[in-house]
Design a protein around this motif. Structure first.
Motif, mmCIF file in Angstrom:
data_model
loop_
_atom_site.group_PDB
_atom_site.id
_atom_site.type_symbol
_atom_site.label_atom_id
_atom_site.label_comp_id
_atom_site.label_asym_id
_atom_site.label_seq_id
_atom_site.Cartn_x
_atom_site.Cartn_y
_atom_site.Cartn_z
ATOM 1 N N ILE A 30 7.086 2.802 24.999
ATOM 2 C CA ILE A 30 6.228 3.970 24.826
ATOM 3 C C ILE A 30 6.087 4.216 23.332
ATOM 4 C CG2 ILE A 30 6.123 6.498 25.068
ATOM 5 C CD1 ILE A 30 7.513 6.214 27.763
ATOM 6 N N GLY A 31 4.911 4.674 22.910
ATOM 7 C CA GLY A 31 4.732 5.067 21.515
ATOM 8 C C GLY A 31 3.362 4.720 20.994
ATOM 9 N N GLY A 32 2.718 5.699 20.356
ATOM 10 C CA GLY A 32 1.426 5.474 19.737
ATOM 11 C C GLY A 32 1.556 4.641 18.471
ATOM 12 N N PRO A 33 0.469 4.490 17.731
ATOM 13 C CA PRO A 33 0.469 3.571 16.590
ATOM 14 C C PRO A 33 1.150 4.124 15.343
ATOM 15 C CG PRO A 33 -1.665 4.622 16.795
ATOM 16 C CD PRO A 33 -0.869 5.072 17.976
ATOM 17 N N ALA A 34 1.761 3.225 14.593
ATOM 18 C CA ALA A 34 2.191 3.533 13.230
ATOM 19 C C ALA A 34 1.010 3.241 12.316
ATOM 20 C CB ALA A 34 3.379 2.663 12.839
ATOM 21 N N ASP A 35 0.772 4.127 11.358
ATOM 22 C CA ASP A 35 -0.299 3.853 10.391
ATOM 23 C C ASP A 35 -0.081 2.478 9.761
ATOM 24 O OD1 ASP A 35 -1.334 6.334 10.912
ATOM 25 O OD2 ASP A 35 -0.573 7.275 9.083
ATOM 26 N N CYS A 36 1.184 2.199 9.450
ATOM 27 C CA CYS A 36 1.538 0.905 8.863
ATOM 28 C C CYS A 36 2.962 0.563 9.268
ATOM 29 C CB CYS A 36 1.422 0.975 7.339
ATOM 30 S SG CYS A 36 1.927 -0.535 6.478
ATOM 31 N N LEU A 37 3.161 -0.645 9.768
ATOM 32 C CA LEU A 37 4.502 -1.109 10.117
ATOM 33 C C LEU A 37 4.848 -2.310 9.248
ATOM 34 C CD1 LEU A 37 6.355 -1.247 13.390
ATOM 35 C CD2 LEU A 37 6.163 -3.399 12.160
ATOM 36 N N ILE A 38 6.028 -2.243 8.624
ATOM 37 C CA ILE A 38 6.478 -3.308 7.720
ATOM 38 C C ILE A 38 7.813 -3.840 8.194
ATOM 39 C CG2 ILE A 38 7.135 -3.873 5.351
ATOM 40 C CD1 ILE A 38 5.514 -1.422 4.467
ATOM 41 N N GLU A 39 7.927 -5.168 8.256
ATOM 42 C CA GLU A 39 9.220 -5.806 8.499
ATOM 43 C C GLU A 39 9.568 -6.588 7.229
ATOM 44 O OE1 GLU A 39 11.353 -8.978 11.528
ATOM 45 O OE2 GLU A 39 9.638 -7.804 12.246
ATOM 46 N N PRO A 40 10.356 -5.979 6.329
ATOM 47 C CA PRO A 40 10.641 -6.625 5.046
ATOM 48 C C PRO A 40 11.363 -7.952 5.223
ATOM 49 C CG PRO A 40 11.301 -4.317 5.025
ATOM 50 C CD PRO A 40 11.030 -4.688 6.446
ATOM 51 N N SER A 41 11.034 -8.910 4.358
ATOM 52 C CA SER A 41 11.626 -10.244 4.459
ATOM 53 C C SER A 41 12.947 -10.365 3.708
ATOM 54 C CB SER A 41 10.639 -11.288 3.933
ATOM 55 O OG SER A 41 10.269 -10.998 2.599
ATOM 56 N N SER A 42 13.333 -9.319 2.965
ATOM 57 C CA SER A 42 14.587 -9.352 2.214
ATOM 58 C C SER A 42 14.925 -7.936 1.757
ATOM 59 C CB SER A 42 14.469 -10.264 0.992
ATOM 60 O OG SER A 42 13.541 -9.721 0.068
ATOM 61 N N LEU A 43 16.140 -7.764 1.280
ATOM 62 C CA LEU A 43 16.535 -6.466 0.723
ATOM 63 C C LEU A 43 15.685 -6.139 -0.502
ATOM 64 C CD1 LEU A 43 18.284 -3.970 0.439
ATOM 65 C CD2 LEU A 43 20.051 -5.382 -0.639
ATOM 66 N N GLU A 44 15.428 -7.134 -1.333
ATOM 67 C CA GLU A 44 14.597 -6.910 -2.518
ATOM 68 C C GLU A 44 13.218 -6.398 -2.135
ATOM 69 O OE1 GLU A 44 12.900 -9.360 -6.432
ATOM 70 O OE2 GLU A 44 13.832 -10.448 -4.769
ATOM 71 N N ASN A 45 12.643 -6.978 -1.067
ATOM 72 C CA ASN A 45 11.318 -6.545 -0.640
ATOM 73 C C ASN A 45 11.354 -5.184 0.060
ATOM 74 O OD1 ASN A 45 9.705 -8.617 -1.677
ATOM 75 N ND2 ASN A 45 10.259 -9.978 0.011
ATOM 76 N N LEU A 46 12.469 -4.857 0.673
ATOM 77 C CA LEU A 46 12.641 -3.504 1.206
ATOM 78 C C LEU A 46 12.657 -2.503 0.055
ATOM 79 C CD1 LEU A 46 13.284 -1.354 3.328
ATOM 80 C CD2 LEU A 46 15.677 -2.080 3.249
ATOM 81 N N GLN A 47 13.337 -2.847 -1.034
ATOM 82 C CA GLN A 47 13.374 -1.973 -2.200
ATOM 83 C C GLN A 47 11.976 -1.805 -2.815
ATOM 84 O OE1 GLN A 47 16.839 -4.292 -3.932
ATOM 85 N NE2 GLN A 47 17.402 -2.248 -4.641
ATOM 86 N N LYS A 48 11.202 -2.887 -2.860
ATOM 87 C CA LYS A 48 9.824 -2.797 -3.360
ATOM 88 C C LYS A 48 8.997 -1.851 -2.493
ATOM 89 C CE LYS A 48 9.380 -7.477 -5.318
ATOM 90 N NZ LYS A 48 8.673 -8.777 -5.130
ATOM 91 N N THR A 49 9.190 -1.968 -1.182
ATOM 92 C CA THR A 49 8.469 -1.108 -0.243
ATOM 93 C C THR A 49 8.833 0.355 -0.470
ATOM 94 O OG1 THR A 49 8.423 -2.868 1.419
ATOM 95 C CG2 THR A 49 8.071 -0.621 2.197
ATOM 96 N N MET A 50 10.130 0.620 -0.652
ATOM 97 C CA MET A 50 10.578 1.990 -0.864
ATOM 98 C C MET A 50 10.049 2.539 -2.188
ATOM 99 S SD MET A 50 12.068 4.468 0.614
ATOM 100 C CE MET A 50 13.175 3.879 1.906
ATOM 101 N N GLU A 51 9.917 1.672 -3.185
ATOM 102 C CA GLU A 51 9.367 2.086 -4.480
ATOM 103 C C GLU A 51 7.920 2.564 -4.310
ATOM 104 O OE1 GLU A 51 8.716 2.715 -8.576
ATOM 105 O OE2 GLU A 51 10.589 2.480 -7.446
#
Length: 302
Positions: A30-51
């Motif tokens: 169950i659940g409507g859409p996320a405006d944007c869904l990201i599955e980061p490929s690394s911790l570094e890329n998660l940090q870039k996303t958070m930035e």
């Protein structure tokens, strides 16, 4: 949002999807859409996303394997970060286990059992990620994450990575400091386990898993336990005593197997589940004067 998605794709942070139905990413389907869904490929890329989230002041939410979640039919505004294969490393050093937040909790318990390490037997049937389990202090069979966690590496919204000790995690029943006081993402956890007999450990895990199969509807789409146990009472028992097993609203149904589980019986909406939750709350309060509180996390647009 299209510009944001384009920026994230240019940065090659991982899998990026716009207007992604979260029904595809939750165990209750169950659940409507996320405006944007990201599955980061690394911790570094998660940090870039958070930035980017921080500089553009975008709303965000992290999820793991989508258990213990009920997402609004209207979806989630902003960015949903899903921890997956890009953050799923495991390192075992004697009885100390270091594991990333995207690692499957069931897979971890199984892997560790083969090494003769004890302490994660309780997790053998909990269908979530390590990060989610730490976030909510997941537990079963008389134990929980707080009993074995030494420290957790948290990425906060301000971009800081910080190790929090067991005490600093503020654990209590199905709760940690991350849920309210200090929102952050569990990117790594360190568990202190103990040496044990592999066969005994695996036998206990098998018993725990079989117990879940026999008493809980894990073959149907569900989010796990819906209500917290109002100790010394148990939510499932109160619901069963009220004669509510099998009761349904729309496509949402209280499981015939266990009163504290709501299953998606086909085409259920979040509104169906919320209406059923409210009906249970009202019924139990009228009959027992006990206020039921949800354990499942309810998120998304109102």
């Amino acid at each position: 949002m299209n510009e944001l998605i384009s920026t994230l794709n240019d940065l090659n942070v991982g899998k990026v999807k716009g207007n992604e139905p979260l029904a595809n990413h939750t165990t209750i389907k169950i659940g409507g859409p996320a405006d944007c869904l990201i599955e980061p490929s690394s911790l570094e890329n998660l940090q870039k996303t958070m930035e980017i989230i921080r500089t553009k002041n975008i709303k965000w939410r992290a999820i793991g394997r989508g258990s213990n979640l009920l997402v609004s039919d209207k979806g989630i505004e902003g960015i949903v970060i899903k921890l997956g294969a890009g953050l799923a490393n495991l390192e075992v050093n004697g009885t100390e286990v270091t594991v990333d937040g995207g690692y499957s909790l069931v897979a971890l318990a199984t892997s560790i059992s083969k090494k003769g390490l004890s302490g994660l037997e309780f997790a053998s049937g909990i269908p979530g990620s390590v990060g989610g389990a730490v976030y909510m202090n997941a537990g079963a069979h008389g134990s929980d994450i707080s009993k074995i966690l030494t420290k957790a590496l948290i990425l906060f919204e301000d971009g800081n990575l910080e190790w929090l000790s067991n005490e600093e995690m503020g654990f209590s029943y199905r709760t940690s400091v991350l849920q309210k006081q200090r929102p952050g993402i569990v990117v790594r956890a360190v568990f202190q386990l103990s040496e044990g007999d592999g066969e005994t450990i695996r036998e206990q895990m098998k018993k725990n898993k079989n117990y879940r199969k026999e008493t809980q509807p894990w073959d149907s789409p569900c989010a796990g336990s819906i209500f917290r146990n109002p100790l010394p009472n148990y939510a499932g028992q109160l619901i069963e005593e009220a004669g509510l097993k099998g009761y349904s609203i729309g496509g949402a149904k209280i499981s015939d197997m266990h009163g504290n589980f709501i299953v998606n019986d086909g085409g259920a909406t979040a509104e169906d589940v919320l209406a059923l939750i409210q009906y249970v709350k009202d019924t139990i309060f009228e009959s027992k004067q006990i206020r039921m509180e949800t354990e499942v996390e309810i998120i998304g647009r109102k």
